[in-house]
Design an enzyme around this catalytic site. Structure first.
Site, PDB file in Angstrom:
ATOM      1  N   THR A 138       0.882  -1.185   0.000  1.00  0.00           N
ATOM      2  CA  THR A 138       0.000   0.000   0.000  1.00  0.00           C
ATOM      3  C   THR A 138       0.908   1.219   0.000  1.00  0.00           C
ATOM      4  O   THR A 138       2.132   1.099   0.138  1.00  0.00           O
ATOM      5  CB  THR A 138      -0.895   0.035   1.255  1.00  0.00           C
ATOM      6  OG1 THR A 138      -0.079   0.402   2.379  1.00  0.00           O
ATOM      7  CG2 THR A 138      -1.578  -1.283   1.523  1.00  0.00           C
ATOM      8  N   ASP A 139       0.317   2.390  -0.120  1.00  0.00           N
ATOM      9  CA  ASP A 139       1.128   3.613  -0.088  1.00  0.00           C
ATOM     10  C   ASP A 139       1.816   3.768   1.270  1.00  0.00           C
ATOM     11  O   ASP A 139       2.941   4.241   1.350  1.00  0.00           O
ATOM     12  CB  ASP A 139       0.250   4.837  -0.381  1.00  0.00           C
ATOM     13  CG  ASP A 139      -0.224   4.823  -1.838  1.00  0.00           C
ATOM     14  OD1 ASP A 139       0.424   4.141  -2.655  1.00  0.00           O
ATOM     15  OD2 ASP A 139      -1.257   5.451  -2.128  1.00  0.00           O
ATOM     16  N   CYS A 140       1.114   3.374   2.321  1.00  0.00           N
ATOM     17  CA  CYS A 140       1.705   3.518   3.660  1.00  0.00           C
ATOM     18  C   CYS A 140       2.541   2.312   4.055  1.00  0.00           C
ATOM     19  O   CYS A 140       3.418   2.399   4.915  1.00  0.00           O
ATOM     20  CB  CYS A 140       0.621   3.790   4.691  1.00  0.00           C
ATOM     21  SG  CYS A 140      -0.825   2.727   4.546  1.00  0.00           S
ATOM     22  N   TYR A 141       2.259   1.146   3.456  1.00  0.00           N
ATOM     23  CA  TYR A 141       2.994  -0.094   3.770  1.00  0.00           C
ATOM     24  C   TYR A 141       3.506  -0.714   2.480  1.00  0.00           C
ATOM     25  O   TYR A 141       2.897  -1.644   1.941  1.00  0.00           O
ATOM     26  CB  TYR A 141       2.074  -1.082   4.505  1.00  0.00           C
ATOM     27  CG  TYR A 141       1.582  -0.578   5.859  1.00  0.00           C
ATOM     28  CD1 TYR A 141       2.495  -0.277   6.859  1.00  0.00           C
ATOM     29  CD2 TYR A 141       0.223  -0.437   6.121  1.00  0.00           C
ATOM     30  CE1 TYR A 141       2.061   0.187   8.093  1.00  0.00           C
ATOM     31  CE2 TYR A 141      -0.226   0.017   7.358  1.00  0.00           C
ATOM     32  CZ  TYR A 141       0.701   0.322   8.341  1.00  0.00           C
ATOM     33  OH  TYR A 141       0.274   0.768   9.554  1.00  0.00           O
ATOM     34  N   PRO A 142       4.628  -0.188   1.952  1.00  0.00           N
ATOM     35  CA  PRO A 142       5.042  -0.599   0.589  1.00  0.00           C
ATOM     36  C   PRO A 142       5.648  -1.992   0.462  1.00  0.00           C
ATOM     37  O   PRO A 142       5.567  -2.600  -0.597  1.00  0.00           O
ATOM     38  CB  PRO A 142       6.081   0.471   0.220  1.00  0.00           C
ATOM     39  CG  PRO A 142       6.570   1.014   1.527  1.00  0.00           C
ATOM     40  CD  PRO A 142       5.444   0.896   2.499  1.00  0.00           C
TER      41      PRO A 142
END
Lengths: 406, 141
Positions: A138-142
Protein backbone atom coordinates in the site's frame (compact mmCIF):
# COMPACT_ATOMS: atom_id res chain seq x y z
CA UNK A 1 -17.10 -19.73 65.15
CA UNK A 2 -18.32 -18.77 61.71
CA UNK A 3 -15.61 -17.89 59.20
CA UNK A 4 -15.96 -14.89 56.98
CA UNK A 5 -12.83 -13.37 55.50
CA UNK A 6 -12.29 -11.05 52.57
CA UNK A 7 -9.68 -11.19 49.85
CA UNK A 8 -8.15 -8.06 51.45
CA UNK A 9 -7.81 -9.98 54.77
CA UNK A 10 -6.08 -12.84 52.93
CA UNK A 11 -3.75 -10.48 51.06
CA UNK A 12 -2.72 -8.82 54.33
CA UNK A 13 -1.73 -12.27 55.65
CA UNK A 14 0.11 -13.11 52.39
CA UNK A 15 2.12 -9.87 52.61
CA UNK A 16 2.94 -10.63 56.25
CA UNK A 17 4.14 -14.08 55.21
CA UNK A 18 1.48 -15.66 57.42
CA UNK A 19 -1.04 -17.04 54.92
CA UNK A 20 -1.94 -20.70 55.42
CA UNK A 21 -2.04 -22.39 52.03
CA UNK A 22 -3.02 -25.97 51.17
CA UNK A 23 -3.25 -27.64 47.78
CA UNK A 24 -6.63 -29.02 46.75
CA UNK A 25 -5.18 -32.49 47.34
CA UNK A 26 -3.71 -31.75 50.78
CA UNK A 27 -6.87 -30.07 52.06
CA UNK A 28 -9.01 -33.19 51.56
CA UNK A 29 -7.52 -34.91 54.60
CA UNK A 30 -7.69 -31.76 56.72
CA UNK A 31 -11.42 -31.35 56.06
CA UNK A 32 -12.01 -35.07 56.61
CA UNK A 33 -10.27 -34.80 60.02
CA UNK A 34 -11.58 -31.50 61.31
CA UNK A 35 -14.68 -30.73 59.27
CA UNK A 36 -15.17 -27.84 56.84
CA UNK A 37 -15.90 -25.22 59.53
CA UNK A 38 -12.69 -25.82 61.49
CA UNK A 39 -10.65 -26.20 58.29
CA UNK A 40 -12.02 -22.89 56.99
CA UNK A 41 -10.82 -21.20 60.20
CA UNK A 42 -7.33 -22.51 59.59
CA UNK A 43 -6.85 -22.22 55.81
CA UNK A 44 -6.68 -18.97 53.83
CA UNK A 45 -6.09 -20.24 50.31
CA UNK A 46 -6.42 -23.56 48.45
CA UNK A 47 -4.36 -23.94 45.27
CA UNK A 48 -5.45 -25.99 42.27
CA UNK A 49 -3.72 -27.11 39.09
CA UNK A 50 -4.17 -28.74 35.73
CA UNK A 51 -1.81 -29.56 32.84
CA UNK A 52 -3.68 -30.89 29.83
CA UNK A 53 -3.94 -30.43 26.08
CA UNK A 54 -5.99 -27.27 25.47
CA UNK A 55 -6.60 -26.69 21.76
CA UNK A 56 -8.30 -23.34 22.17
CA UNK A 57 -5.04 -21.58 22.93
CA UNK A 58 -2.83 -19.18 21.04
CA UNK A 59 -0.74 -16.06 21.17
CA UNK A 60 -1.12 -12.49 19.91
CA UNK A 61 2.17 -11.15 18.61
CA UNK A 62 3.30 -7.72 17.55
CA UNK A 63 6.46 -8.33 15.56
CA UNK A 64 7.34 -4.66 14.99
CA UNK A 65 7.70 -2.79 11.69
CA UNK A 66 10.51 -3.45 9.26
CA UNK A 67 12.02 -0.73 7.13
CA UNK A 68 10.22 -0.06 4.83
CA UNK A 69 6.94 -0.95 6.53
CA UNK A 70 4.68 -3.87 5.63
CA UNK A 71 1.01 -4.71 6.15
CA UNK A 72 1.32 -8.43 6.85
CA UNK A 73 -1.18 -10.45 4.88
CA UNK A 74 -0.01 -14.06 4.66
CA UNK A 75 2.33 -14.96 7.50
CA UNK A 76 4.18 -18.16 8.42
CA UNK A 77 6.14 -18.81 11.61
CA UNK A 78 8.43 -21.80 11.09
CA UNK A 79 6.06 -22.64 8.24
CA UNK A 80 2.93 -22.54 10.43
CA UNK A 81 0.33 -20.01 9.22
CA UNK A 82 -0.66 -17.20 11.59
CA UNK A 83 -3.74 -14.98 11.28
CA UNK A 84 -2.92 -11.47 10.09
CA UNK A 85 -6.40 -10.01 9.59
CA UNK A 86 -5.79 -7.34 12.22
CA UNK A 87 -3.41 -4.35 12.27
CA UNK A 88 -0.29 -4.26 10.09
CA UNK A 89 2.18 -6.23 12.20
CA UNK A 90 -0.19 -7.84 14.70
CA UNK A 91 -0.73 -11.59 14.43
CA UNK A 92 -2.57 -14.39 16.15
CA UNK A 93 -0.97 -17.81 16.12
CA UNK A 94 -3.30 -20.64 17.08
CA UNK A 95 -2.15 -23.83 18.82
CA UNK A 96 -3.64 -26.22 16.24
CA UNK A 97 -2.43 -24.45 13.07
CA UNK A 98 -0.31 -26.70 10.84
CA UNK A 99 2.00 -25.96 7.91
CA UNK A 100 0.44 -26.11 4.45
CA UNK A 101 3.13 -28.63 3.58
CA UNK A 102 2.05 -31.01 6.37
CA UNK A 103 0.49 -34.10 4.76
CA UNK A 104 -2.11 -34.05 7.59
CA UNK A 105 -4.35 -37.10 7.30
CA UNK A 106 -3.60 -37.70 3.60
CA UNK A 107 -1.13 -40.16 5.06
CA UNK A 108 -3.48 -41.60 7.69
CA UNK A 109 -3.01 -41.38 10.58
CA UNK A 110 -1.04 -38.15 10.22
CA UNK A 111 1.78 -37.40 12.63
CA UNK A 112 1.35 -33.62 12.97
CA UNK A 113 4.93 -33.34 14.18
CA UNK A 114 5.00 -29.53 14.22
CA UNK A 115 2.19 -26.99 14.61
CA UNK A 116 1.21 -23.78 16.33
CA UNK A 117 1.66 -25.24 19.80
CA UNK A 118 5.25 -26.17 18.94
CA UNK A 119 5.94 -22.64 17.63
CA UNK A 120 4.67 -21.25 20.95
CA UNK A 121 6.92 -23.66 22.85
CA UNK A 122 9.89 -22.63 20.67
CA UNK A 123 9.15 -18.92 21.20
CA UNK A 124 8.89 -19.28 24.96
CA UNK A 125 12.10 -21.36 24.92
CA UNK A 126 13.87 -18.33 23.45
CA UNK A 127 14.54 -20.03 20.10
CA UNK A 128 14.68 -18.08 16.87
CA UNK A 129 11.58 -18.59 14.77
CA UNK A 130 11.59 -18.07 11.02
CA UNK A 131 9.07 -15.47 9.82
CA UNK A 132 8.00 -15.43 6.17
CA UNK A 133 5.32 -13.00 5.07
CA UNK A 134 3.82 -11.47 1.99
CA UNK A 135 1.54 -8.54 1.34
CA UNK A 136 -0.18 -6.66 -1.46
CA UNK A 137 1.63 -3.36 -0.75
CA UNK A 138 0.00 0.00 0.00
CA UNK A 139 1.13 3.61 -0.09
CA UNK A 140 1.71 3.52 3.66
CA UNK A 141 2.99 -0.09 3.77
CA UNK A 142 5.04 -0.60 0.59
CA UNK A 143 6.99 -3.78 1.39
CA UNK A 144 5.51 -6.85 -0.29
CA UNK A 145 7.65 -9.66 1.01
CA UNK A 146 9.86 -10.37 4.00
CA UNK A 147 11.87 -13.31 5.30
CA UNK A 148 13.48 -12.95 8.70
CA UNK A 149 13.78 -14.59 12.10
CA UNK A 150 12.29 -13.40 15.38
CA UNK A 151 12.98 -14.18 19.00
CA UNK A 152 10.58 -13.57 21.88
CA UNK A 153 12.76 -10.93 23.52
CA UNK A 154 13.12 -9.03 20.23
CA UNK A 155 9.45 -8.43 19.51
CA UNK A 156 7.15 -5.85 21.11
CA UNK A 157 4.42 -8.02 22.56
CA UNK A 158 3.53 -11.67 22.92
CA UNK A 159 0.27 -12.14 24.76
CA UNK A 160 -1.02 -15.62 25.33
CA UNK A 161 -4.78 -15.49 24.86
CA UNK A 162 -6.57 -18.78 25.22
CA UNK A 163 -10.30 -18.58 24.44
CA UNK A 164 -11.12 -21.87 26.19
CA UNK A 165 -9.04 -23.51 28.92
CA UNK A 166 -9.49 -25.37 32.19
CA UNK A 167 -12.62 -27.31 31.24
CA UNK A 168 -14.76 -28.09 34.25
CA UNK A 169 -14.88 -31.87 33.79
CA UNK A 170 -14.63 -33.73 30.48
CA UNK A 171 -15.68 -36.86 28.63
CA UNK A 172 -14.07 -40.26 29.03
CA UNK A 173 -13.46 -41.44 25.46
CA UNK A 174 -13.92 -45.03 24.29
CA UNK A 175 -14.23 -46.65 20.86
CA UNK A 176 -17.07 -49.14 20.38
CA UNK A 177 -16.21 -49.56 16.71
CA UNK A 178 -14.22 -52.29 15.00
CA UNK A 179 -11.09 -50.38 14.04
CA UNK A 180 -8.62 -48.17 15.89
CA UNK A 181 -9.50 -44.48 15.80
CA UNK A 182 -7.23 -41.47 16.24
CA UNK A 183 -8.79 -38.60 18.15
CA UNK A 184 -8.00 -35.52 20.19
CA UNK A 185 -8.55 -37.91 23.12
CA UNK A 186 -5.64 -40.04 21.91
CA UNK A 187 -5.50 -43.43 20.22
CA UNK A 188 -8.68 -45.41 20.97
CA UNK A 189 -8.49 -49.14 20.39
CA UNK A 190 -11.53 -50.97 18.99
CA UNK A 191 -14.03 -52.86 21.11
CA UNK A 192 -13.48 -50.41 23.96
CA UNK A 193 -9.82 -51.47 24.21
CA UNK A 194 -9.01 -48.42 26.32
CA UNK A 195 -10.70 -45.43 27.94
CA UNK A 196 -8.96 -42.04 27.90
CA UNK A 197 -9.84 -39.16 30.21
CA UNK A 198 -8.53 -35.62 30.58
CA UNK A 199 -9.01 -33.84 33.89
CA UNK A 200 -6.99 -33.42 37.05
CA UNK A 201 -10.17 -34.34 38.97
CA UNK A 202 -9.90 -33.22 42.59
CA UNK A 203 -7.01 -30.87 41.72
CA UNK A 204 -8.76 -29.27 38.74
CA UNK A 205 -9.52 -25.53 39.22
CA UNK A 206 -13.21 -25.47 38.33
CA UNK A 207 -14.00 -28.61 40.37
CA UNK A 208 -12.87 -26.64 43.43
CA UNK A 209 -15.12 -23.66 42.71
CA UNK A 210 -17.95 -25.41 40.91
CA UNK A 211 -20.39 -22.49 40.98
CA UNK A 212 -17.73 -19.83 40.19
CA UNK A 213 -18.19 -18.08 43.51
CA UNK A 214 -14.58 -16.88 43.69
CA UNK A 215 -13.09 -17.20 40.18
CA UNK A 216 -14.12 -14.22 38.06
CA UNK A 217 -12.95 -11.65 35.55
CA UNK A 218 -9.44 -10.55 36.46
CA UNK A 219 -8.60 -13.40 38.83
CA UNK A 220 -4.81 -13.70 38.96
CA UNK A 221 -3.58 -17.22 38.21
CA UNK A 222 -0.60 -19.43 37.38
CA UNK A 223 -0.51 -19.61 33.58
CA UNK A 224 2.18 -21.35 31.56
CA UNK A 225 4.66 -21.11 34.43
CA UNK A 226 4.13 -17.35 34.87
CA UNK A 227 1.36 -15.03 35.95
CA UNK A 228 -1.89 -14.84 34.00
CA UNK A 229 -5.44 -13.66 34.43
CA UNK A 230 -8.98 -14.84 33.81
CA UNK A 231 -10.04 -12.77 30.79
CA UNK A 232 -13.66 -13.87 30.39
CA UNK A 233 -15.68 -17.02 30.63
CA UNK A 234 -14.38 -19.49 28.05
CA UNK A 235 -16.00 -20.36 24.75
CA UNK A 236 -18.58 -23.18 24.97
CA UNK A 237 -19.06 -22.19 28.62
CA UNK A 238 -21.97 -24.36 29.71
CA UNK A 239 -22.77 -23.69 33.37
CA UNK A 240 -26.25 -25.21 32.92
CA UNK A 241 -24.82 -28.73 32.48
CA UNK A 242 -26.30 -31.39 34.74
CA UNK A 243 -24.87 -31.31 38.28
CA UNK A 244 -25.00 -33.39 41.42
CA UNK A 245 -26.51 -32.11 44.69
CA UNK A 246 -23.20 -30.46 45.62
CA UNK A 247 -23.05 -28.52 42.36
CA UNK A 248 -20.35 -30.66 40.72
CA UNK A 249 -21.02 -31.08 36.97
CA UNK A 250 -21.45 -34.62 35.66
CA UNK A 251 -19.91 -33.76 32.29
CA UNK A 252 -18.15 -30.92 30.43
CA UNK A 253 -19.48 -27.62 31.88
CA UNK A 254 -17.76 -24.32 32.69
CA UNK A 255 -14.68 -23.03 30.86
CA UNK A 256 -12.34 -20.04 31.20
CA UNK A 257 -10.66 -17.66 28.78
CA UNK A 258 -7.14 -16.99 30.06
CA UNK A 259 -4.50 -14.45 29.17
CA UNK A 260 -1.02 -13.39 30.20
CA UNK A 261 2.35 -12.08 29.02
CA UNK A 262 4.14 -14.92 27.22
CA UNK A 263 7.52 -13.31 27.91
CA UNK A 264 7.45 -14.35 31.58
CA UNK A 265 6.17 -17.88 30.96
CA UNK A 266 8.20 -21.10 30.82
CA UNK A 267 8.48 -23.78 28.10
CA UNK A 268 8.05 -26.48 30.74
CA UNK A 269 4.41 -25.40 31.12
CA UNK A 270 3.57 -24.65 27.47
CA UNK A 271 4.30 -27.79 25.49
CA UNK A 272 3.65 -28.40 21.83
CA UNK A 273 1.86 -31.73 21.33
CA UNK A 274 1.24 -34.02 18.36
CA UNK A 275 -1.89 -36.17 18.44
CA UNK A 276 -1.61 -38.98 15.92
CA UNK A 277 -4.35 -38.67 13.30
CA UNK A 278 -5.85 -35.57 14.92
CA UNK A 279 -3.43 -32.67 14.90
CA UNK A 280 -1.11 -30.39 16.80
CA UNK A 281 -2.05 -28.64 20.02
CA UNK A 282 -0.65 -27.07 23.18
CA UNK A 283 -0.43 -28.48 26.68
CA UNK A 284 -1.10 -25.60 29.05
CA UNK A 285 -0.30 -25.40 32.76
CA UNK A 286 -2.99 -23.60 34.75
CA UNK A 287 -3.24 -23.09 38.50
CA UNK A 288 -5.93 -21.06 40.23
CA UNK A 289 -5.96 -19.99 43.88
CA UNK A 290 -9.26 -20.33 45.71
CA UNK A 291 -9.65 -17.83 48.57
CA UNK A 292 -11.34 -19.53 51.52
CA UNK A 293 -13.89 -16.82 52.20
CA UNK A 294 -16.19 -19.06 54.24
CA UNK A 295 -17.08 -22.61 55.18
CA UNK A 296 -19.05 -23.17 51.97
CA UNK A 297 -16.01 -22.45 49.75
CA UNK A 298 -13.93 -24.73 52.00
CA UNK A 299 -16.36 -27.59 51.56
CA UNK A 300 -16.16 -27.27 47.74
CA UNK A 301 -12.36 -27.49 47.91
CA UNK A 302 -12.57 -30.73 49.88
CA UNK A 303 -14.03 -32.56 46.89
CA UNK A 304 -12.44 -35.96 46.26
CA UNK A 305 -11.92 -38.03 43.11
CA UNK A 306 -14.38 -40.56 44.55
CA UNK A 307 -17.15 -37.97 44.40
CA UNK A 308 -16.45 -36.60 40.91
CA UNK A 309 -17.91 -38.39 37.90
CA UNK A 310 -17.41 -38.13 34.14
CA UNK A 311 -19.49 -39.53 31.27
CA UNK A 312 -18.13 -42.37 29.11
CA UNK A 313 -18.67 -41.38 25.47
CA UNK A 314 -18.26 -43.46 22.31
CA UNK A 315 -15.93 -41.59 19.95
CA UNK A 316 -16.54 -43.98 17.05
CA UNK A 317 -20.19 -42.94 16.66
CA UNK A 318 -21.88 -40.85 19.37
CA UNK A 319 -19.29 -38.06 19.55
CA UNK A 320 -18.54 -37.47 15.84
CA UNK A 321 -22.22 -37.79 14.89
CA UNK A 322 -23.21 -35.56 17.80
CA UNK A 323 -25.67 -38.08 19.20
CA UNK A 324 -26.85 -37.51 22.75
CA UNK A 325 -26.45 -39.98 25.60
CA UNK A 326 -23.48 -41.75 27.11
CA UNK A 327 -22.41 -45.20 28.29
CA UNK A 328 -22.66 -44.33 31.97
CA UNK A 329 -20.77 -42.33 34.56
CA UNK A 330 -17.49 -43.32 36.21
CA UNK A 331 -15.63 -41.61 39.06
CA UNK A 332 -12.17 -40.09 38.79
CA UNK A 333 -11.06 -42.47 41.54
CA UNK A 334 -12.01 -45.40 39.26
CA UNK A 335 -10.36 -43.73 36.26
CA UNK A 336 -7.14 -43.21 38.20
CA UNK A 337 -7.15 -46.80 39.50
CA UNK A 338 -6.22 -48.03 36.01
CA UNK A 339 -9.46 -49.58 34.85
CA UNK A 340 -13.19 -48.90 34.66
CA UNK A 341 -16.15 -51.13 33.99
CA UNK A 342 -18.43 -50.26 31.07
CA UNK A 343 -21.25 -52.50 29.85
CA UNK A 344 -19.77 -55.29 31.99
CA UNK A 345 -16.35 -55.00 30.36
CA UNK A 346 -13.18 -54.08 32.25
CA UNK A 347 -11.37 -51.36 30.31
CA UNK A 348 -7.85 -50.04 30.98
CA UNK A 349 -7.71 -46.27 31.44
CA UNK A 350 -5.17 -43.62 30.55
CA UNK A 351 -5.02 -39.89 30.99
CA UNK A 352 -4.12 -37.07 28.63
CA UNK A 353 -3.91 -34.50 31.41
CA UNK A 354 -0.98 -34.99 33.77
CA UNK A 355 -2.00 -35.42 37.40
CA UNK A 356 1.64 -35.39 38.57
CA UNK A 357 2.27 -32.07 36.83
CA UNK A 358 -1.07 -30.65 38.04
CA UNK A 359 0.13 -31.36 41.57
CA UNK A 360 3.44 -29.65 40.83
CA UNK A 361 1.53 -26.55 39.63
CA UNK A 362 -0.64 -26.47 42.78
CA UNK A 363 2.51 -26.80 44.92
CA UNK A 364 4.31 -24.07 42.96
CA UNK A 365 1.39 -21.67 43.36
CA UNK A 366 1.24 -22.55 47.05
CA UNK A 367 4.92 -21.71 47.36
CA UNK A 368 4.51 -18.37 45.55
CA UNK A 369 1.70 -17.38 47.92
CA UNK A 370 3.55 -18.54 51.03
CA UNK A 371 6.60 -16.52 49.94
CA UNK A 372 4.43 -13.43 49.54
CA UNK A 373 5.19 -13.27 45.80
CA UNK A 374 1.64 -13.83 44.61
CA UNK A 375 -1.20 -11.60 45.79
CA UNK A 376 -4.83 -12.53 45.14
CA UNK A 377 -7.13 -10.29 43.14
CA UNK A 378 -10.75 -9.32 43.65
CA UNK A 379 -12.75 -10.32 40.55
CA UNK A 380 -14.14 -7.27 38.76
CA UNK A 381 -17.07 -9.28 37.41
CA UNK A 382 -18.67 -12.61 38.33
CA UNK A 383 -18.67 -15.14 35.49
CA UNK A 384 -22.03 -16.58 34.37
CA UNK A 385 -22.96 -19.50 36.62
CA UNK A 386 -25.83 -21.97 36.95
CA UNK A 387 -28.45 -19.22 37.22
CA UNK A 388 -27.32 -17.49 33.99
CA UNK A 389 -29.48 -19.59 31.70
CA UNK A 390 -26.51 -20.00 29.32
CA UNK A 391 -26.63 -23.30 27.44
CA UNK A 392 -24.51 -24.86 24.72
CA UNK A 393 -25.90 -24.33 21.21
CA UNK A 394 -25.17 -26.37 18.09
CA UNK A 395 -24.24 -24.70 14.79
CA UNK A 396 -27.39 -23.43 13.02
CA UNK A 397 -28.01 -25.41 9.83
CA UNK A 398 -30.05 -23.62 7.21
CA UNK A 399 -30.01 -23.00 3.49
CA UNK A 400 -27.91 -19.83 3.07
CA UNK A 401 -29.95 -18.97 -0.04
CA UNK A 402 -33.08 -18.86 2.11
CA UNK A 403 -31.75 -16.37 4.67
CA UNK A 404 -34.45 -14.35 6.38
CA UNK A 405 -32.64 -11.06 5.72
CA UNK A 406 -32.39 -11.52 1.97
CA UNK B 1 21.35 -69.49 34.05
CA UNK B 2 20.97 -66.27 32.10
CA UNK B 3 17.95 -64.64 30.48
CA UNK B 4 18.59 -61.64 28.25
CA UNK B 5 16.73 -59.73 25.54
CA UNK B 6 18.98 -58.77 22.66
CA UNK B 7 18.82 -57.11 19.26
CA UNK B 8 20.71 -58.57 16.32
CA UNK B 9 21.51 -56.74 13.13
CA UNK B 10 22.30 -58.78 10.07
CA UNK B 11 24.28 -57.33 7.17
CA UNK B 12 22.72 -58.29 3.80
CA UNK B 13 25.23 -61.08 3.05
CA UNK B 14 24.33 -63.17 6.11
CA UNK B 15 20.63 -62.42 6.37
CA UNK B 16 19.87 -65.85 4.90
CA UNK B 17 22.10 -67.83 7.29
CA UNK B 18 20.32 -70.15 9.78
CA UNK B 19 21.64 -68.34 12.85
CA UNK B 20 18.82 -69.38 15.21
CA UNK B 21 19.37 -73.05 14.33
CA UNK B 22 22.98 -72.74 15.54
CA UNK B 23 21.99 -70.97 18.75
CA UNK B 24 19.72 -73.86 19.66
CA UNK B 25 21.71 -76.78 18.28
CA UNK B 26 25.28 -75.71 19.09
CA UNK B 27 24.79 -73.63 22.24
CA UNK B 28 21.67 -75.25 23.71
CA UNK B 29 19.98 -71.86 24.19
CA UNK B 30 16.25 -71.22 24.43
CA UNK B 31 15.18 -68.66 21.84
CA UNK B 32 12.05 -66.54 21.97
CA UNK B 33 11.75 -64.31 18.91
CA UNK B 34 9.91 -61.06 19.71
CA UNK B 35 10.23 -59.26 16.42
CA UNK B 36 11.95 -59.74 13.07
CA UNK B 37 12.24 -57.36 10.12
CA UNK B 38 14.16 -57.11 6.88
CA UNK B 39 14.47 -53.67 5.29
CA UNK B 40 14.58 -52.89 1.55
CA UNK B 41 18.38 -52.91 1.70
CA UNK B 42 18.13 -56.56 2.83
CA UNK B 43 19.52 -55.75 6.28
CA UNK B 44 17.88 -57.79 9.02
CA UNK B 45 16.87 -56.94 12.56
CA UNK B 46 15.93 -59.62 15.05
CA UNK B 47 14.75 -58.94 18.57
CA UNK B 48 14.68 -61.95 20.85
CA UNK B 49 15.09 -63.29 24.33
CA UNK B 50 17.87 -65.82 24.92
CA UNK B 51 18.12 -68.01 27.98
CA UNK B 52 20.45 -70.81 28.97
CA UNK B 53 23.80 -71.59 30.56
CA UNK B 54 25.94 -68.49 31.27
CA UNK B 55 29.05 -69.80 29.55
CA UNK B 56 27.12 -71.05 26.52
CA UNK B 57 25.38 -67.68 26.26
CA UNK B 58 28.72 -65.82 26.25
CA UNK B 59 30.13 -68.22 23.67
CA UNK B 60 27.06 -67.79 21.48
CA UNK B 61 27.36 -63.99 21.60
CA UNK B 62 31.04 -64.23 20.62
CA UNK B 63 30.18 -66.68 17.85
CA UNK B 64 27.52 -64.32 16.44
CA UNK B 65 29.90 -61.37 16.52
CA UNK B 66 32.45 -63.54 14.69
CA UNK B 67 29.82 -64.22 12.03
CA UNK B 68 29.54 -60.47 11.38
CA UNK B 69 26.35 -59.85 13.33
CA UNK B 70 25.94 -56.77 15.44
CA UNK B 71 24.69 -57.67 18.92
CA UNK B 72 23.13 -55.15 21.30
CA UNK B 73 21.23 -55.33 24.53
CA UNK B 74 17.59 -54.45 24.02
CA UNK B 75 17.60 -51.80 26.74
CA UNK B 76 19.47 -49.42 24.48
CA UNK B 77 16.86 -49.47 21.69
CA UNK B 78 14.02 -47.24 22.94
CA UNK B 79 14.88 -44.07 24.78
CA UNK B 80 12.49 -42.45 27.23
CA UNK B 81 13.28 -38.76 27.54
CA UNK B 82 12.31 -37.77 31.04
CA UNK B 83 12.75 -34.09 30.13
CA UNK B 84 10.06 -34.38 27.41
CA UNK B 85 7.67 -36.67 29.33
CA UNK B 86 4.74 -34.81 30.91
CA UNK B 87 3.56 -37.92 32.77
CA UNK B 88 0.13 -37.78 31.14
CA UNK B 89 -0.02 -41.55 30.68
CA UNK B 90 -1.34 -41.72 27.10
CA UNK B 91 1.35 -44.34 26.32
CA UNK B 92 0.41 -46.66 29.17
CA UNK B 93 -2.63 -48.18 27.43
CA UNK B 94 -0.85 -48.44 24.08
CA UNK B 95 2.26 -50.26 25.33
CA UNK B 96 1.44 -53.99 24.91
CA UNK B 97 3.84 -55.27 27.58
CA UNK B 98 3.29 -52.69 30.33
CA UNK B 99 6.89 -51.56 29.96
CA UNK B 100 5.40 -48.07 30.16
CA UNK B 101 3.18 -47.86 33.22
CA UNK B 102 1.76 -45.53 35.85
CA UNK B 103 3.28 -45.67 39.30
CA UNK B 104 0.28 -45.15 41.58
CA UNK B 105 -0.84 -43.22 43.54
CA UNK B 106 1.62 -40.55 42.37
CA UNK B 107 0.59 -41.05 38.73
CA UNK B 108 4.19 -40.91 37.51
CA UNK B 109 4.96 -42.62 34.20
CA UNK B 110 7.77 -45.18 34.46
CA UNK B 111 9.63 -47.13 31.78
CA UNK B 112 10.73 -50.68 32.58
CA UNK B 113 13.27 -51.21 29.81
CA UNK B 114 13.52 -54.95 30.45
CA UNK B 115 9.86 -55.40 29.48
CA UNK B 116 10.15 -53.42 26.23
CA UNK B 117 9.89 -55.43 23.01
CA UNK B 118 10.75 -52.51 20.71
CA UNK B 119 7.34 -52.57 19.02
CA UNK B 120 7.70 -48.78 18.77
CA UNK B 121 3.97 -48.11 19.21
CA UNK B 122 4.80 -45.57 21.93
CA UNK B 123 6.77 -43.38 19.56
CA UNK B 124 3.66 -42.00 17.90
CA UNK B 125 1.26 -42.52 20.80
CA UNK B 126 3.17 -40.02 22.93
CA UNK B 127 1.76 -36.52 22.24
CA UNK B 128 4.90 -34.88 23.65
CA UNK B 129 7.14 -37.19 21.57
CA UNK B 130 9.13 -38.18 24.64
CA UNK B 131 9.88 -41.66 23.25
CA UNK B 132 12.72 -41.98 20.78
CA UNK B 133 14.41 -44.76 18.91
CA UNK B 134 17.92 -45.15 17.51
CA UNK B 135 18.34 -43.57 14.11
CA UNK B 136 19.20 -46.99 12.61
CA UNK B 137 15.81 -48.31 13.67
CA UNK B 138 14.04 -45.83 11.41
CA UNK B 139 14.71 -48.18 8.48
CA UNK B 140 12.66 -50.91 10.15
CA UNK B 141 9.09 -49.74 10.27
Amino acid sequence: MKVSRSIADINAKIKAGKAVVFTAEEVIELVADKGAAAAALEVDVVTTGTFGPMCSSGVFLNVGHPQPRIKLNEVYLNGVPAYAGIAAVDLYLGATAIPETDPANRSYPGEFIYGGGHVIEDLVSGKEVRLEASSYGTDCYPLKRIETAIRLDEINEAILYNPRNAYQNYNVAVNRGEKTIYTYMGILKPGMGNANYSSAGQLSPLFNDPLLKTIGLGTRIFLGGGIGYVAWHGTQHNPSAERDERGMPKGPAGTLALTGDLKQMKPEWLRGLSFLGYGATLQVGVGIPIPILNEEIMSYCAVRDEDLVAPVVDYSQAYPQRLSGNLGLVSYAELKSGSISVEGKKIPTASLSSYAKAKEIALTLKDWIEQGEFILTEPSLQLPSVDSGITLKPMPRKDPEEREDR
Amino acid sequence: MIRQKIVLRFPPHIVEQPTIYHLIKDFDLMVNILRADINPKKEGRLIMELSGDDTAYKQAIEWMKGQGLEVMNLEQQIIWRDDRCTHCGACTVICPTEALYFERPDMIVKFAEDKCIVCELCLRACPARAMETLVENANFG
